[in-house]
Motif scaffolding. Structure first.
Motif, short mmCIF file in Angstrom:
data_model
loop_
_atom_site.label_atom_id
_atom_site.label_comp_id
_atom_site.label_asym_id
_atom_site.label_seq_id
_atom_site.Cartn_x
_atom_site.Cartn_y
_atom_site.Cartn_z
N SER A 117 34.94 42.21 46.81
CA SER A 117 35.06 41.42 45.59
C SER A 117 36.45 41.47 44.96
CB SER A 117 34.01 41.88 44.56
OG SER A 117 34.19 43.25 44.24
N ILE A 118 36.97 42.68 44.70
CA ILE A 118 38.27 42.75 44.01
C ILE A 118 39.43 42.84 44.99
CG2 ILE A 118 37.23 43.80 41.97
CD1 ILE A 118 38.49 46.47 42.82
N LEU A 119 39.14 43.04 46.30
CA LEU A 119 40.19 43.03 47.32
C LEU A 119 39.63 42.29 48.53
CD1 LEU A 119 43.05 43.91 48.08
CD2 LEU A 119 42.11 46.07 48.90
N HIS A 120 39.35 41.01 48.33
CA HIS A 120 38.67 40.21 49.35
C HIS A 120 39.68 39.71 50.38
CE1 HIS A 120 35.58 37.63 51.01
NE2 HIS A 120 36.43 36.62 50.98
N GLN A 121 39.61 40.28 51.58
CA GLN A 121 40.51 39.88 52.66
C GLN A 121 41.97 39.91 52.22
OE1 GLN A 121 39.07 36.11 54.12
NE2 GLN A 121 37.18 36.98 54.89
N GLY A 122 42.30 40.91 51.42
CA GLY A 122 43.68 41.08 50.97
C GLY A 122 44.04 40.35 49.70
N SER A 123 43.15 39.49 49.20
CA SER A 123 43.43 38.75 47.96
C SER A 123 42.99 39.56 46.75
CB SER A 123 42.70 37.40 47.97
OG SER A 123 43.16 36.58 49.01
N VAL A 124 43.73 39.41 45.66
CA VAL A 124 43.43 40.14 44.43
C VAL A 124 43.16 39.16 43.29
CG1 VAL A 124 44.70 42.21 45.08
CG2 VAL A 124 45.90 40.34 43.92
N TYR A 125 42.56 39.68 42.22
CA TYR A 125 42.07 38.84 41.14
C TYR A 125 42.30 39.55 39.80
CZ TYR A 125 39.81 37.14 45.34
OH TYR A 125 39.59 36.69 46.62
N GLU A 126 41.95 38.88 38.73
CA GLU A 126 42.10 39.49 37.41
C GLU A 126 41.33 40.80 37.33
OE1 GLU A 126 41.64 38.26 32.67
OE2 GLU A 126 40.62 37.09 34.22
N ALA A 127 40.11 40.81 37.85
CA ALA A 127 39.29 42.02 37.81
C ALA A 127 39.91 43.15 38.62
CB ALA A 127 37.88 41.72 38.31
N SER A 128 40.70 42.82 39.63
CA SER A 128 41.34 43.87 40.44
C SER A 128 42.27 44.70 39.58
CB SER A 128 42.11 43.23 41.60
OG SER A 128 41.35 42.25 42.26
N ALA A 129 43.10 44.01 38.79
CA ALA A 129 44.04 44.72 37.92
C ALA A 129 43.30 45.55 36.88
CB ALA A 129 44.97 43.72 37.24
N LYS A 130 42.21 45.01 36.33
CA LYS A 130 41.45 45.73 35.32
C LYS A 130 40.78 46.97 35.90
CE LYS A 130 42.36 42.61 32.19
NZ LYS A 130 43.30 42.91 31.08
N ALA A 131 40.48 46.95 37.20
CA ALA A 131 39.79 48.09 37.82
C ALA A 131 40.74 49.22 38.16
CB ALA A 131 39.06 47.62 39.08
N VAL A 132 42.04 48.94 38.31
CA VAL A 132 42.98 49.95 38.81
C VAL A 132 42.99 51.21 37.94
CG1 VAL A 132 45.44 50.45 39.13
CG2 VAL A 132 44.43 48.39 40.13
N PRO A 133 43.07 51.15 36.61
CA PRO A 133 43.09 52.39 35.83
C PRO A 133 41.85 53.26 36.06
CG PRO A 133 43.75 50.53 34.48
CD PRO A 133 43.23 49.96 35.75
N PHE A 134 40.72 52.63 36.25
CA PHE A 134 39.49 53.38 36.48
C PHE A 134 39.48 54.00 37.87
CE2 PHE A 134 38.54 50.24 33.23
CZ PHE A 134 37.95 51.03 32.25
N LEU A 135 39.99 53.27 38.84
CA LEU A 135 40.12 53.84 40.18
C LEU A 135 41.07 55.04 40.16
CD1 LEU A 135 40.44 50.51 42.22
CD2 LEU A 135 38.51 52.10 42.29
N ALA A 136 42.14 54.93 39.40
CA ALA A 136 43.10 56.03 39.32
C ALA A 136 42.46 57.26 38.67
CB ALA A 136 44.33 55.59 38.53
N ARG A 137 41.61 57.06 37.69
CA ARG A 137 40.92 58.20 37.06
C ARG A 137 39.98 58.89 38.04
NH1 ARG A 137 39.22 55.59 31.28
NH2 ARG A 137 37.95 57.51 31.08
#
Length: 763
Positions: free
Chosen positions: A59-79
């Motif tokens: 969904s947020i990294l679909h076949q290498g493509s990124v989206y608005e939700a991808s950027a929003k998810a990054v801080p949570f992934l980092a935590r």
């Protein structure tokens, strides 16, 4: 430091809930499912976490493509990563988001987005937002470089390498510090690759040193070789010898996270050839020559794949590599490949089978291998079939009798002889022995045979030379009423015309409705009789051209071929048009185009066709419209000067390189005075040089007149015919080389023809 503090699940969940996820987008629409995935990823249920990770990649990294939700998810992934939860996996996901992102423009700098005209912040692209988001989490990524787990250190280095110019200032010193103390070969390789991406100039010396002596870890050496090519270092004897010494190469990157360079020899081939210099081309050819002659079959298999790509990219590759490919096709002289003397082997090893197929891609350049191919083709099994498949393109005259001898057991060679993938290659020329074999195959064929379309294509290409097959075709006609009528019309000789016409007439009269159409159309083609076809077309239109928009398009096309004789169909054709303001899909537009053409050819008037075509050409909102627009432009050209009202919509197509050729030809036909020839020539050359419809662009240039081109444009056209990099870049596997060779010959003929004309005129 990773894992230095406890993970506060309550705060994590609260912060997730504070964002309006449903208003963000990802590959499948609303991102309302992302919080649940992030919670599961941070949870204790391993199965749920695995599923969540898979869903996030979709969904947020679909076949290498990124989206608005991808950027929003990054801080949570980092935590999650900072809490040492599934650390390596999460760092890889963060790195993938950075890879799919892009740096802000130099004007934007590192700060927040500039203001839009209304005073509000301008929304930056999802790609830029994602790169910014990952750069903001660099402390987590760089902190993981000291982790005790090798996989975490490796993932952190790989992810940091994708932070681009925006992250280089912070990442490069930390990566260098870790590289100075790291001992694990895979992590060292990832660190070197990351540094080469972020600081090419500053890493060049380290790259050169790492290529170095045989005692260096091979994982590090192959990383250095790849980085050397990527950052533009000269390909000297040192990297050449190192690459050959390390073969086979794929195993050395199997545990790397770098999926861009996971086939090293292939990557080196592409990267060096795209430099487009003579030394780099020769470096690639020498490297592949050595790899194709390598004693290890695995190395030769890698080399065959890389050689195929070289032939797709470089016009000089086939002649340069034919000797080495021939050597690879000879195999080891009696192992899994085949018996090199008799060609009797039944199963080919990967390197031998690949080399045989590759030789077939060389066309006439494969002539030095013809003797080997013929020897192998005379044997049995898969090796013989692959060898004969190659011989079909290398030496068609020699291949024909060999194929005729065992047509049933040569599926690959048979497919190549009939035109290759979807008829994209020239069929095998007429051969009496092969015709006899085809006749036997037709006579023994069971209804529904998958071989029939290929046989039909071959016979169609032979025309009246295939006339002796008419008895077998007539016998098979009841079983194949849709496929064989046009074949019969194309191959029958004058003395057979009466018999064939009667068979088609009977079929058009008595067969089920769906089976009568091709017979009626072939009868018209053969004899000019139009009443059976006219009657059937009227039935189809009255029934709404049952079968959908494709059937309606087919019906209209057949009506157009009848011309004025189809006048009784005009009211039904008009009624079948979609409303001008209808929301049409591409098949509906294609049907409307065909009806517009039919109305013009039947009535001789363009008044009805013009608004239909204008409606199609002016509708740029749909997806995948390229070929629909091409068909509409071709239809506009068919109107001649009566299509002048279409000039505005045709000119609008000139902004799309793929549409330029058909738009230019249409403008030339409907309003030559409205066509800026010099600008059009430039646009056509731009399209060809970019690989966008290059064959069509060249044909349009020829139509404009090579002798009318400005010197600059004529020089660019000449360069397209003489340069090493192929102009045709896209197509089905196995067809690119042949298509580009035809294009090159067309350009050379046009340029030489113009030069000869100039010499004659001066004389």
């Amino acid at each position: 430091m990773i894992g230095s503090m406890d993970f506060d699940h309550a705060l994590f969940h609260a912060d997730l809930d504070a964002l309006p996820w449903a208003s963000y987008g990802h590959a499948y629409g609303s991102a309302e499912d992302v919080p649940g995935c992030l919670r599961a990823l941070a949870g204790d249920d391993d199965a749920a976490a695995d599923e969540a990770q898979s869903e996030l990649y979709g969904s947020i990294l679909h076949q290498g493509s990124v989206y608005e939700a991808s950027a929003k998810a990054v801080p949570f992934l980092a935590r999650i990563a900072a809490a040492d939860i599934r650390t390596a996996d999460v760092l890889l996901l963060i790195g993938g988001i950075a890879e799919g992102g892009e740096d802000p423009s130099p004007e934007a700098g590192d700060g927040p987005p500039a203001e839009a005209g209304d005073g509000l912040p301008a929304r930056e692209s999802d790609e830029v937002a994602c790169r910014r988001a990952v750069v903001a989490q660099l402390p987590v990524l760089l902190g993981a470089l000291d982790h005790q787990d090798r996989a975490v250190r490796q993932a952190a280095a790989w992810a940091a390498g994708w932070t681009g110019a925006a992250g280089a200032a912070a990442a490069v010193p930390a990566l260098r510090d870790r590289a100075a103390v790291e001992t694990d070969p895979l992590v060292r390789a990832e660190l070197l690759s990351a540094l080469a991406q972020l600081d090419p100039e500053g890493t060049a010396r380290a790259v050169t040193e790492a290529i170095g002596p045989d005692g260096s870890p091979p994982e590090l050496r192959i990383a250095a070789l790849l980085a050397s090519a990527d950052i533009g270092l000269p390909w000297t004897p040192a990297p050449h010898e190192a690459a050959l010494a390390l073969l086979p190469l794929d195993r050395l990157v199997a545990d790397r996270f770098d999926h861009v360079r996971n086939e090293p020899l292939h990557h080196l081939t592409v990267t060096l050839l795209l430099r487009d210099t003579d030394p780099d081309r020769e470096a690639v050819f020498a490297l592949l020559d050595g790899a194709l002659r390598h004693p290890d079959p695995e190395a030769r298999t890698e080399a065959v794949w890389a050689a195929l790509t070289a032939c797709e990219l470089s016009r000089g590759a086939p002649a340069r590599l034919v000797g080495a490919l021939t050597a690879a096709a000879e195999g080891d002289g009696g192992g899994a490949g085949a018996d090199s003397g008799s060609g009797a082997g039944h199963a080919a090893s990967g390197d031998v089978s690949g080399a045989l197929s590759a030789l077939g891609r060389l066309g006439a350049y494969g002539e030095p291998a013809a003797e080997l191919l013929a020897t192998r083709a005379a044997g049995e099994g898969d090796v013989a079939d692959r060898a004969l498949e190659a011989l079909v393109t290398v030496d068609p005259v020699r291949a024909a009798p060999l194929l005729a001898r065992d047509l049933e057991n040569r599926p690959r060679a048979f497919a190549a002889a009939c035109g290759g993938p979807v008829g994209s290659l020239p069929p095998l020329p007429y051969d009496p022995a092969l015709l006899a074999a085809v006749r036997r195959r037709l006579g023994a064929m069971e209804p529904g045979s998958m071989a029939l379309p290929r046989l039909a294509a071959l016979l169609l290409s032979w025309g009246p030379d295939a006339g002796p097959a008419v008895p077998e075709l007539l016998a098979a006609l009841p079983a194949y009423p849709r496929q064989l009528p046009k074949v019969l019309a194309a191959v029958c000789r004058p003395e057979q015309r009466g018999e064939v016409a009667e068979a088609l007439r009977s079929l058009a009269r008595t067969a089920p409705a769906d089976d009568r159409f091709e017979a009626a159309r072939a009868l018209h083609q053969l004899t000019g009789e139009h009443r059976p076809l006219l009657s059937l077309l009227a039935e189809r239109l009255a029934a709404g051209a049952g079968g959908g928009d494709g059937a309606l398009r087919e019906t209209a096309t057949a009506a157009a071929a009848l011309g004025p004789a189809a006048a009784p169909l005009v009211p039904a054709l008009r009624a079948a048009l979609n409303a001008p303001d209808a929301d049409r899909n591409n098949p509906q537009m294609d049907a409307d185009i065909a009806i517009a053409v039919a109305l013009h050819r039947i009535t001789g008037e363009a008044a009805e066709a013009v608004p239909v075509l204008a409606g199609v050409l002016g509708d740029g909102d749909g997806l995948w419209r390229r070929w629909t627009f091409v068909r509409a432009a071709e239809a506009a050209a068919g109107l001649g000067p009566a299509g002048r009202p279409l000039v505005p919509v045709l000119k609008a197509l000139l902004t799309d390189p793929e549409q330029v050729p058909s738009a230019v030809l249409a403008l030339r036909a409907v309003a030559p005075d409205a066509l800026d020839t010099d600008r059009s020539a430039g646009l056509l050359l731009d399209a060809a040089e970019a690989g966008a419809a290059p064959a069509e662009a060249v044909e349009a240039l020829v139509a404009l007149g090579v002798d009318t081109l400005a010197d600059e444009h004529r020089d660019r056209l000449t360069e397209l015919g003489e340069r090493d990099l192929r102009v045709v870049r896209f197509g089905l596997s196995g067809t690119i080389e042949a298509a580009d060779d035809r294009l090159r010959a067309r350009i050379r003929t046009a340029v030489v023809g113009r030069a000869r004309t100039a010499v004659v005129s001066r004389g």
